[in-house]
Design an enzyme around this catalytic site. Structure first.
Site, PDB file in Angstrom:
ATOM      1  N   ASP A  22       0.859  -1.187   0.000  1.00  0.00           N
ATOM      2  CA  ASP A  22       0.000   0.000   0.000  1.00  0.00           C
ATOM      3  C   ASP A  22       0.889   1.228   0.000  1.00  0.00           C
ATOM      4  OD1 ASP A  22      -1.841   2.018   0.444  1.00  0.00           O
ATOM      5  OD2 ASP A  22      -3.003   0.871   1.897  1.00  0.00           O
ATOM      6  N   HIS A  23       0.882   1.959  -1.110  1.00  0.00           N
ATOM      7  CA  HIS A  23       1.788   3.098  -1.262  1.00  0.00           C
ATOM      8  C   HIS A  23       1.439   4.242  -0.306  1.00  0.00           C
ATOM      9  CE1 HIS A  23       5.007   5.127  -3.166  1.00  0.00           C
ATOM     10  NE2 HIS A  23       4.916   4.529  -4.339  1.00  0.00           N
TER      11      HIS A  23
END
Length: 248
Positions: free
Chosen positions: A214-215
């Site tokens: 998850d950036h």
């Protein structure tokens, strides 16, 4: 007019299309997968690691009469060790807070009948010795297939591993199991021609590794560092690295 191709097209076992209602567990899984993609910023890094050192360790165990762990169990042990060094990946994101967990609760993707899937937690995997890991994994899989998992096991993982086993698929893009911030996909192996130290060509068995993260919580550099460290661990594993964990 009906062409030969059209005439041969199957329509289902009774000549009719098969309808599968998207409800129950299948509907729940579908909703979670859609929510995961819609509510997080997912990105996947792909890498590979040579399995020669893992194969050497397993052969040594067999030669010495020690329990020979599967490739999967060796990789799970190395993943747990690597996560202890990379806490940003062993984390969850909820209510705009990133929580890095000191314990590695390793989610294992388990396929169920009717093409269903769960990912229960193998709790405190960082402390699970390689000799005990296969039985713990098999017990968890058996509970999943018997429908005996509790809520804590179904929701308590801090990082998930999805293993395609003996598959032609070398890399893939696993979907995050929210609120976790990362999931590792282990693909099939390929034999590759690689240069050796003398400039000659050698054959090496390489396993595919795909890390979705998850950036919002993890940037590309620490995600790449995790894959680099895991790959290094796999490729430089000493044949006697887990002797003490397999003999006691």
């Amino acid at each position: 007019m009906t062409t030969p191709t059209q005439a041969a097209a199957p329509e289902g076992a009774a000549g009719r299309p098969r309808e599968i209602p998207l409800r129950g567990m299948r509907g729940m899984i579908a909703a979670r997968m859609r929510e995961s993609l819609q509510s997080s910023a997912q990105l996947t890094h792909h890498a590979g690691a040579e399995l020669g050192a893992v194969t050497a360790l397993r052969r040594r165990c067999s030669a010495l009469g020690l329990p020979s762990p599967s490739v999967q169990d060796v990789l799970l042990r190395l993943v747990a060790q690597t996560l202890a060094e990379c806490p940003a990946l062993n984390a969850t994101l909820e209510d705009n807070r990133i929580v890095e967990h000191p314990e590695v609760h390793l989610g294992l993707a388990v396929p169920l009948p009717d093409d269903l899937l769960v990912a229960p937690a193998l709790f405190d995997a960082q402390d699970l010795r390689l000799g005990a890991l296969p039985e713990a994994r098999r017990d968890l899989v058996a509970k999943a297939r018997a429908g005996k998992l509790g809520v804590r096991e179904l929701t308590g993982a801090t990082f998930t591993v999805s293993n395609l086993g003996r598959s032609r698929v070398h890399h893939f893009t696993p979907i995050l199991n929210l609120p976790q911030v990362a999931i590792l996909g282990i693909g099939g192996t390929q034999w590759r021609a690689l240069p050796d130290e003398d400039g000659e060509v050698r054959l090496a068995e390489v396993i595919g590794l795909s890390l979705t993260f998850d950036h919002r919580a993890v940037n590309g550099a620490p995600a790449a560092a995790f894959l680099d460290r895991l790959g290094e661990r796999i490729e430089t594993l000493a044949p006697d690295a887990f002797d003490d964990e397999l003999t006691h």
